[in-house]
Design a protein around this motif. Sequence first.
Motif, PDB file in Angstrom:
ATOM      1  N   GLN A  39       0.866  -1.158   0.054  1.00 24.01           N
ATOM      2  CA  GLN A  39      -0.171   0.227   0.039  1.00 24.01           C
ATOM      3  C   GLN A  39       1.038   1.416  -0.038  1.00 24.01           C
ATOM      4  O   GLN A  39       0.494   2.245  -0.680  1.00 24.01           O
ATOM      5  CB  GLN A  39      -0.894  -0.129   1.117  1.00 24.01           C
ATOM      6  N   ASP A  40       1.798   1.282   0.576  1.00 23.85           N
ATOM      7  CA  ASP A  40       2.941   2.258   0.786  1.00 23.85           C
ATOM      8  C   ASP A  40       3.614   2.791  -0.579  1.00 23.85           C
ATOM      9  O   ASP A  40       3.542   3.860  -1.023  1.00 23.85           O
ATOM     10  CB  ASP A  40       4.098   2.036   1.973  1.00 23.85           C
ATOM     11  N   GLU A  42       2.428   1.692  -3.430  1.00 23.89           N
ATOM     12  CA  GLU A  42       1.020   2.266  -4.477  1.00 23.89           C
ATOM     13  C   GLU A  42       0.873   3.657  -4.177  1.00 23.89           C
ATOM     14  O   GLU A  42       0.516   4.221  -5.057  1.00 23.89           O
ATOM     15  CB  GLU A  42      -0.082   1.270  -4.078  1.00 23.89           C
ATOM     16  N   ARG A  43       0.814   4.052  -3.041  1.00 21.84           N
ATOM     17  CA  ARG A  43       0.633   5.461  -2.602  1.00 21.84           C
ATOM     18  C   ARG A  43       1.885   6.256  -3.238  1.00 21.84           C
ATOM     19  O   ARG A  43       1.629   7.444  -3.953  1.00 21.84           O
ATOM     20  CB  ARG A  43       0.560   5.815  -1.137  1.00 21.84           C
TER      21      ARG A  43
END
Length: 78
Positions: A39-40, A42-43
Amino acid sequence: MSSGSETGGVTGTQDKDYNLIWYVEACLNNALRLESYIQDAERAKDTEVADLFRKAQADSRKGAELGKRLLRARLDGG
């Protein structure tokens, strides 16, 4: 006493089943942790890193499944 020399006398868990339980738990924890890292990435729009973490996560899941299968067979007497 180093942790490498503990063979169950202290903990009472000298059988290999405990080691398999630990292994499965470590794989599952790793898969969970990697979800945060994915998620990190992807952000940050870093698909290269996100893909690397997805592959590592898949390997961790596979390791957990293999460990569960082996543990199940041992506990069933196989």
